[in-house]
Design a protein around this motif. Structure first.
Motif, PDB file in Angstrom:
ATOM      1  N   LYS A 183       5.598  62.218  14.699  1.00  0.00           N
ATOM      2  CA  LYS A 183       5.273  62.839  13.423  1.00  0.00           C
ATOM      3  C   LYS A 183       4.022  63.721  13.508  1.00  0.00           C
ATOM      4  O   LYS A 183       3.979  64.799  12.916  1.00  0.00           O
ATOM      5  N   ASN A 184       3.000  63.282  14.240  1.00  0.00           N
ATOM      6  CA  ASN A 184       1.777  64.094  14.314  1.00  0.00           C
ATOM      7  C   ASN A 184       1.711  64.961  15.570  1.00  0.00           C
ATOM      8  O   ASN A 184       0.730  65.660  15.782  1.00  0.00           O
ATOM      9  N   LYS A 185       2.757  64.947  16.360  1.00  0.00           N
ATOM     10  CA  LYS A 185       2.804  65.779  17.564  1.00  0.00           C
ATOM     11  C   LYS A 185       2.580  67.263  17.247  1.00  0.00           C
ATOM     12  O   LYS A 185       1.782  67.920  17.926  1.00  0.00           O
ATOM     13  N   PRO A 186       3.209  67.833  16.202  1.00  0.00           N
ATOM     14  CA  PRO A 186       2.948  69.248  15.891  1.00  0.00           C
ATOM     15  C   PRO A 186       1.478  69.520  15.550  1.00  0.00           C
ATOM     16  O   PRO A 186       0.937  70.571  15.895  1.00  0.00           O
ATOM     17  N   ILE A 187       0.827  68.561  14.914  1.00  0.00           N
ATOM     18  CA  ILE A 187      -0.591  68.733  14.572  1.00  0.00           C
ATOM     19  C   ILE A 187      -1.435  68.741  15.845  1.00  0.00           C
ATOM     20  O   ILE A 187      -2.375  69.531  15.979  1.00  0.00           O
ATOM     21  N   ILE A 188      -1.094  67.889  16.793  1.00  0.00           N
ATOM     22  CA  ILE A 188      -1.801  67.846  18.078  1.00  0.00           C
ATOM     23  C   ILE A 188      -1.618  69.170  18.813  1.00  0.00           C
ATOM     24  O   ILE A 188      -2.573  69.728  19.362  1.00  0.00           O
ATOM     25  N   LEU A 189      -0.398  69.689  18.804  1.00  0.00           N
ATOM     26  CA  LEU A 189      -0.128  70.967  19.473  1.00  0.00           C
ATOM     27  C   LEU A 189      -0.920  72.108  18.807  1.00  0.00           C
ATOM     28  O   LEU A 189      -1.444  72.984  19.500  1.00  0.00           O
TER      29      LEU A 189
END
Length: 100
Positions: free
Chosen positions: A83-89
């Motif tokens: 879920k937070n992978k896009p935010i990390i990217l």
């Protein structure tokens, strides 16, 4: 995210998040785009990333300016999931912009 070693010319980061291929690829691209970076290695089993760079071409002042961004990335990595992978990217892209 833990900075397990740091001295001019060499930084090692450790975190489970670096086992993710997409995140490592984004980090590799972001950090590797700087002309001072000589080599980036990952140990996929341990989630360790080693960045070797030419210290004269990447002054400590520039690295210190990234401190807040890296701390923010570390906080995001602590709760890493799909879920937070896009935010990390996105955070990695911000770091890339500040490296230039």
């Amino acid at each position: 995210m833990i900075v397990s070693s740091f001295f001019p010319g060499r930084i090692r980061l450790r975190d489970e998040v670096f086992k993710d291929n997409d995140i490592f690829s984004a980090l590799y691209s972001a950090v590797g785009s700087h002309s001072a970076v000589k080599k980036i290695e990952r140990n996929e089993k341990t989630g360790s990333v080693l960045v070797e760079y030419i210290p004269e071409n990447l002054p400590m002042e520039k690295l210190l300016a990234l401190k807040d961004e890296l701390l923010s990335l570390g906080k995001l990595a602590e709760s890493y999931n799909k879920k937070n992978k896009p935010i990390i990217l996105e955070k990695i892209q911000e770091i890339e912009k500040k490296l230039k």
